[in-house]
Motif scaffolding. Sequence first.
Motif, mmCIF file in Angstrom:
data_model
loop_
_atom_site.group_PDB
_atom_site.id
_atom_site.type_symbol
_atom_site.label_atom_id
_atom_site.label_comp_id
_atom_site.label_asym_id
_atom_site.label_seq_id
_atom_site.Cartn_x
_atom_site.Cartn_y
_atom_site.Cartn_z
ATOM 1 N N ALA A 200 37.012 68.037 69.184
ATOM 2 C CA ALA A 200 37.854 69.171 69.538
ATOM 3 C C ALA A 200 39.488 68.669 69.569
ATOM 4 N N GLU A 201 39.840 67.291 69.839
ATOM 5 C CA GLU A 201 41.028 66.854 69.766
ATOM 6 C C GLU A 201 41.418 66.474 68.130
ATOM 7 N N TRP A 202 40.688 66.132 67.561
ATOM 8 C CA TRP A 202 41.067 65.426 66.364
ATOM 9 C C TRP A 202 40.943 66.449 64.988
ATOM 10 N N LEU A 203 40.311 67.085 65.233
ATOM 11 C CA LEU A 203 39.872 67.974 63.759
ATOM 12 C C LEU A 203 40.873 69.366 63.573
ATOM 13 N N ALA A 204 41.469 69.379 64.564
ATOM 14 C CA ALA A 204 42.660 70.673 64.255
ATOM 15 C C ALA A 204 43.516 70.299 63.060
ATOM 16 N N PRO A 205 44.297 71.185 62.764
ATOM 17 C CA PRO A 205 45.497 71.037 61.583
ATOM 18 C C PRO A 205 46.361 70.074 62.445
ATOM 19 N N LEU A 206 46.921 69.464 61.211
ATOM 20 C CA LEU A 206 47.998 68.534 61.403
ATOM 21 C C LEU A 206 48.832 69.244 62.514
ATOM 22 N N PRO A 207 49.139 68.467 63.622
ATOM 23 C CA PRO A 207 50.198 69.120 64.557
ATOM 24 C C PRO A 207 51.800 68.603 64.072
ATOM 25 N N PRO A 208 52.695 69.313 64.607
ATOM 26 C CA PRO A 208 53.968 68.696 64.167
ATOM 27 C C PRO A 208 54.509 67.499 65.137
ATOM 28 N N GLU A 209 55.453 66.975 64.489
ATOM 29 C CA GLU A 209 56.058 65.626 65.209
ATOM 30 C C GLU A 209 56.554 65.855 66.587
ATOM 31 N N PRO A 210 56.325 65.291 67.608
ATOM 32 C CA PRO A 210 57.072 65.370 68.753
ATOM 33 C C PRO A 210 58.536 65.215 68.230
ATOM 34 N N GLU A 211 59.389 65.808 69.117
ATOM 35 C CA GLU A 211 60.645 65.637 68.751
ATOM 36 C C GLU A 211 61.300 64.281 68.800
ATOM 37 N N TRP A 212 60.878 63.283 69.846
ATOM 38 C CA TRP A 212 61.437 61.905 70.024
ATOM 39 C C TRP A 212 60.787 61.151 68.738
ATOM 40 N N LEU A 213 59.547 61.440 68.153
ATOM 41 C CA LEU A 213 59.260 60.906 67.060
ATOM 42 C C LEU A 213 59.695 61.375 65.932
#
Length: 394
Positions: A200-213
Amino acid sequence: MTTGRDVVFTFSYETYADAEARGMMRPPDRILQTLLNADEVAGLLVANPYRSIPSVLRAGFSPETGPRFAASKRGALITPARMRRADPTKLGAIVGEYRRYDSVLKRRSEQLGLRVPVIVTANPLVAAFCPFAWASSVLYFGRDDWLSSTSRQEYWPAYQMAYQQIRESEIAVAAVSQQIIDRIRPLGPSMVVPNGVSPAEWLAPLPPEPEWLAALPKPRAVYAGTIDQRLDTDAVAALAHSRPDMHFILLGPSPDPDYVSQLRELANVHVHGGVGRDELVATLRNCQLSLLAHRRTALTEAMSPLKIYEYLAAGLPVVSIDLPPVRGINDRVLVAPTAAGMGPLIDRALEIGPMSEAERRDFVSEHSWESRHRVILDLLMRSPLLHRSEVFRR
């Protein structure tokens, strides 16, 4: 009508509240989640470790009944209490404390109507020194080799005796590595259950980068986890000096900020505090390389590094120190004899690159917590009951 078995689960030295606060991400937390959701489990008592009576009362609940356990309608949570939170160090006193802990668990189990429950514990002292004459069987889950934990060195004699008791009483053992099994040498059923990941944590679509990253240039190499004595800071500094083009991210809580003080001075090393699970996933999936830059110690040799499974769930190539539990996980894990020797593998790892999406999804499915814990549930629920010695040796 429910036909499953009743279970009592105990943590090692952390509480259910601690597990919730960290996102239920450590191996014992995940086992508890499996027990909460398994159809095979009828009633469930979850037991925190001992806490001091003053701290329990300050939290606003009775020492023996504990706070309301909202995670499951069929379960209950208990917090056994005593005057001092810490265990005594003398072996006889420790045995006495855990006999009393046993009595508290027995009384609460009877109040809940649990019938000859199975015991699952992450604490070797509970497994060894609680008589559990009222239970059907005991399974000890070893997530660390406590005899190698320098932070708990004063308890090594107790752990040594506990391992002997677990062995001689033929208590079942599941551990995250073969090294822990070898240290205990159990005579009862045993199995290696490496760490895993949550689809459930890893198979979602690519999340946006956190701002600090997003503010950090690429390529990025990430180390995720508690930043403590396991991390070879000298090796990380050497890597950063040798690769000024790469930005090295150390992501996780730092119990001793001074331990990484030399790294904070390097322009391409970024020490970032612990984050929630969603942000961790987003960070890993937006990096190019991952690191397991541990020192080689008896403790790290017995670990099943959770972070490697999460690195691979993110699709990242991994550059790691060569530790027994790391070998054979995936061909994208490149190993060096020491953390100081990891430098030459970085370019090779970048050339290998990330997994394809199909490969990544296959890895996540193959190494899910559900598949890991199926063997534990099968062991717990098998008939006849797991053997438990009738002779409680001392």
